[in-house]
Design a protein around this motif. Sequence first.
Motif, PDB file in Angstrom:
ATOM      1  N   VAL A 346       0.848  -1.191   0.000  1.00 55.40           N
ATOM      2  CA  VAL A 346       0.000   0.000   0.000  1.00 55.40           C
ATOM      3  C   VAL A 346       0.885   1.242   0.000  1.00 55.40           C
ATOM      4  O   VAL A 346       1.804   1.338   0.821  1.00 55.40           O
ATOM      5  N   PRO A 347       0.634   2.187  -0.908  1.00 56.12           N
ATOM      6  CA  PRO A 347       1.455   3.404  -0.928  1.00 56.12           C
ATOM      7  C   PRO A 347       1.341   4.156   0.391  1.00 56.12           C
ATOM      8  O   PRO A 347       0.300   4.117   1.056  1.00 56.12           O
ATOM      9  N   PRO A 348       2.392   4.847   0.795  1.00 52.49           N
ATOM     10  CA  PRO A 348       2.332   5.615   2.048  1.00 52.49           C
ATOM     11  C   PRO A 348       1.340   6.762   1.943  1.00 52.49           C
ATOM     12  O   PRO A 348       1.056   7.262   0.852  1.00 52.49           O
ATOM     13  N   VAL A 349       0.803   7.159   3.078  1.00 56.15           N
ATOM     14  CA  VAL A 349      -0.105   8.301   3.120  1.00 56.15           C
ATOM     15  C   VAL A 349       0.690   9.580   2.854  1.00 56.15           C
ATOM     16  O   VAL A 349       1.764   9.788   3.430  1.00 56.15           O
ATOM     17  N   ASP A 350       0.173  10.420   1.986  1.00 54.67           N
ATOM     18  CA  ASP A 350       0.803  11.703   1.677  1.00 54.67           C
ATOM     19  C   ASP A 350       0.304  12.725   2.694  1.00 54.67           C
ATOM     20  O   ASP A 350      -0.810  13.232   2.576  1.00 54.67           O
ATOM     21  N   VAL A 351       1.120  12.998   3.704  1.00 54.77           N
ATOM     22  CA  VAL A 351       0.738  13.922   4.764  1.00 54.77           C
ATOM     23  C   VAL A 351       1.328  15.293   4.477  1.00 54.77           C
ATOM     24  O   VAL A 351       2.532  15.433   4.252  1.00 54.77           O
ATOM     25  N   VAL A 352       0.464  16.294   4.473  1.00 56.53           N
ATOM     26  CA  VAL A 352       0.882  17.686   4.290  1.00 56.53           C
ATOM     27  C   VAL A 352       0.644  18.418   5.602  1.00 56.53           C
ATOM     28  O   VAL A 352      -0.471  18.404   6.133  1.00 56.53           O
ATOM     29  N   ILE A 353       1.677  19.052   6.121  1.00 55.78           N
ATOM     30  CA  ILE A 353       1.558  19.812   7.363  1.00 55.78           C
ATOM     31  C   ILE A 353       1.340  21.274   6.997  1.00 55.78           C
ATOM     32  O   ILE A 353       2.188  21.904   6.358  1.00 55.78           O
ATOM     33  N   GLN A 354       0.185  21.803   7.373  1.00 50.44           N
ATOM     34  CA  GLN A 354      -0.208  23.156   7.010  1.00 50.44           C
ATOM     35  C   GLN A 354      -0.579  23.923   8.282  1.00 50.44           C
ATOM     36  O   GLN A 354      -1.719  23.874   8.733  1.00 50.44           O
ATOM     37  N   PRO A 355       0.382  24.626   8.883  1.00 51.45           N
ATOM     38  CA  PRO A 355       0.056  25.399  10.087  1.00 51.45           C
ATOM     39  C   PRO A 355      -1.063  26.402   9.805  1.00 51.45           C
ATOM     40  O   PRO A 355      -1.141  26.976   8.712  1.00 51.45           O
ATOM     41  N   ALA A 356      -1.913  26.610  10.776  1.00 55.19           N
ATOM     42  CA  ALA A 356      -3.031  27.541  10.599  1.00 55.19           C
ATOM     43  C   ALA A 356      -3.250  28.322  11.883  1.00 55.19           C
ATOM     44  O   ALA A 356      -3.569  27.742  12.913  1.00 55.19           O
ATOM     45  N   ASP A 357      -3.052  29.645  11.794  1.00 60.66           N
ATOM     46  CA  ASP A 357      -3.444  30.489  12.916  1.00 60.66           C
ATOM     47  C   ASP A 357      -4.920  30.834  12.761  1.00 60.66           C
ATOM     48  O   ASP A 357      -5.596  30.379  11.829  1.00 60.66           O
ATOM     49  N   PHE A 358      -5.447  31.642  13.668  1.00 64.41           N
ATOM     50  CA  PHE A 358      -6.888  31.909  13.626  1.00 64.41           C
ATOM     51  C   PHE A 358      -7.291  32.768  12.431  1.00 64.41           C
ATOM     52  O   PHE A 358      -8.451  32.742  12.016  1.00 64.41           O
ATOM     53  N   PHE A 359      -6.346  33.505  11.851  1.00 61.45           N
ATOM     54  CA  PHE A 359      -6.675  34.257  10.643  1.00 61.45           C
ATOM     55  C   PHE A 359      -6.828  33.324   9.444  1.00 61.45           C
ATOM     56  O   PHE A 359      -7.600  33.605   8.525  1.00 61.45           O
ATOM     57  N   GLU A 360      -6.097  32.206   9.450  1.00 57.63           N
ATOM     58  CA  GLU A 360      -6.302  31.209   8.398  1.00 57.63           C
ATOM     59  C   GLU A 360      -7.673  30.553   8.542  1.00 57.63           C
ATOM     60  O   GLU A 360      -8.354  30.275   7.553  1.00 57.63           O
ATOM     61  N   TRP A 361      -8.107  30.324   9.782  1.00 49.54           N
ATOM     62  CA  TRP A 361      -9.465  29.831   9.996  1.00 49.54           C
ATOM     63  C   TRP A 361     -10.487  30.851   9.499  1.00 49.54           C
ATOM     64  O   TRP A 361     -11.522  30.481   8.920  1.00 49.54           O
ATOM     65  N   ALA A 362     -10.202  32.140   9.713  1.00 51.34           N
ATOM     66  CA  ALA A 362     -11.107  33.184   9.218  1.00 51.34           C
ATOM     67  C   ALA A 362     -11.147  33.187   7.695  1.00 51.34           C
ATOM     68  O   ALA A 362     -12.197  33.444   7.091  1.00 51.34           O
ATOM     69  N   ARG A 363     -10.024  32.892   7.065  1.00 53.06           N
ATOM     70  CA  ARG A 363     -10.006  32.765   5.596  1.00 53.06           C
ATOM     71  C   ARG A 363     -10.945  31.657   5.159  1.00 53.06           C
ATOM     72  O   ARG A 363     -11.643  31.769   4.140  1.00 53.06           O
ATOM     73  N   GLY A 364     -10.957  30.558   5.920  1.00 51.33           N
ATOM     74  CA  GLY A 364     -11.914  29.492   5.619  1.00 51.33           C
ATOM     75  C   GLY A 364     -13.349  29.979   5.709  1.00 51.33           C
ATOM     76  O   GLY A 364     -14.207  29.585   4.914  1.00 51.33           O
ATOM     77  N   ALA A 365     -13.623  30.862   6.680  1.00 52.15           N
ATOM     78  CA  ALA A 365     -14.966  31.432   6.793  1.00 52.15           C
ATOM     79  C   ALA A 365     -15.303  32.273   5.577  1.00 52.15           C
ATOM     80  O   ALA A 365     -16.445  32.269   5.084  1.00 52.15           O
ATOM     81  N   ALA A 366     -14.314  33.009   5.058  1.00 52.84           N
ATOM     82  CA  ALA A 366     -14.548  33.800   3.847  1.00 52.84           C
ATOM     83  C   ALA A 366     -14.876  32.905   2.663  1.00 52.84           C
ATOM     84  O   ALA A 366     -15.721  33.240   1.821  1.00 52.84           O
ATOM     85  N   VAL A 367     -14.233  31.740   2.600  1.00 51.88           N
ATOM     86  CA  VAL A 367     -14.505  30.804   1.500  1.00 51.88           C
ATOM     87  C   VAL A 367     -15.928  30.251   1.597  1.00 51.88           C
ATOM     88  O   VAL A 367     -16.575  29.991   0.584  1.00 51.88           O
ATOM     89  N   VAL A 368     -16.434  30.084   2.815  1.00 51.14           N
ATOM     90  CA  VAL A 368     -17.829  29.668   2.983  1.00 51.14           C
ATOM     91  C   VAL A 368     -18.754  30.640   2.259  1.00 51.14           C
ATOM     92  O   VAL A 368     -19.675  30.233   1.527  1.00 51.14           O
TER      93      VAL A 368
END
Length: 385
Positions: A346-368
């Motif tokens: 089975v191929p290994p899982v491709d893990v991407v580490i993406q730090p997110a501060d609360f402004f990045e969470w707010a960006r997610g809200a904008a995408v909503v």
Amino acid sequence: MDQNYLGLDQPTRYPRTSLAVAVEVLVHGPRSRAQLADRMNLSPASLTRLVKPLIAGGVLIEAEPVRSSALGRSSLLLDVVDDYRFIGVKLTADTAFAVLTDLRAQVLDSASLPLSATTPDDVVRTIQALVRSLARGATIDGVGITLGGRVRNGVVVDSPYLGWKQVELRQLASVVLDAPVHVDNDVIGLTNAEHWFGWGRGFPGFALLTIGAGIGYGLVLGDALVPTETGPVGHLPIDQGGPVCPSGHRGCLAAYATVGSITAAASVGHQRTLGFDEVIALAQEGDLIATRVLSDAAWAVGRAASMISDVTSVRRVILSGEAVPLAETAGDSLAAGLNQYRAVDVPPVDVVIQPADFFEWARGAAVVALQREFPRAPGPRAGIE
């Protein structure tokens, strides 16, 4: 392309396939008609028919030409008309974080305000102040609000961080904001942002695992967001001999990898109260207690990511959230958890580490808001005073 991928609430404004063309250009950048037809498996005649109302409606524009090496001729690229502005607001237990973005969710400005109180009316007043400060009188095409908890149709069913139950947040915010308002769970917002504009772009399936005050989980399969409850993933059984979480579950993911569990374990070892950043710093300095606590947490996160991949068959898992530095600090332990039960074929899982501060969470809200308001309805637009 699935309607859930589009994320749009106005299926009658343009034909569904025309909307899919517009989103394709928005998400993946300027494309020629030939590129779009090939990517979307459409005939040139069908593509031309679908694009025509989008250009006439001001959704797409013909941009600079690109030369085709095969034919030696130039063809015009199609791009979105980006005169949109969105505001995203992420609510925590004590602060509201907000960003102003363009149509491709690039952050143009940001601001935050403490919550003087957490009653719905007080929180809405804080949101109103943030929106006004970021809009500065300009037209806002949509405001997205996200928070930890269960949200249904704009109603906050339950938010333990704010102590809310059955709060009609969208209705309350719509009264004071001169823009369409959309409310959703914060992990859903972050998942959508990764899907369209982040590490999930171009992947028909991926999972998002967030670690912070709690454990969050988002899933995209077949280019569509899969409805998930974020809470249960935090209680995935990792090790029956592990620590106990606040809910009484022994050895679950939350018992290992939340900010609270990490700081509590390290504080007991040092016999003084430690913050999360201090635990990270101590581990980087070689402190044995902090190193062990973070190694155990990273191993548990790796085990959870492996389980999610095994169950859903996605090969990409994005790790994000405020506590994601633990995965960077204890990378070997993360890899050990990922591969502990992996079959050799089975191929290994491709893990991407993406730090997110609360402004990045707010960006997610904008995408909503962005996903629900693009393309906008025709008609006059007024600025926010």
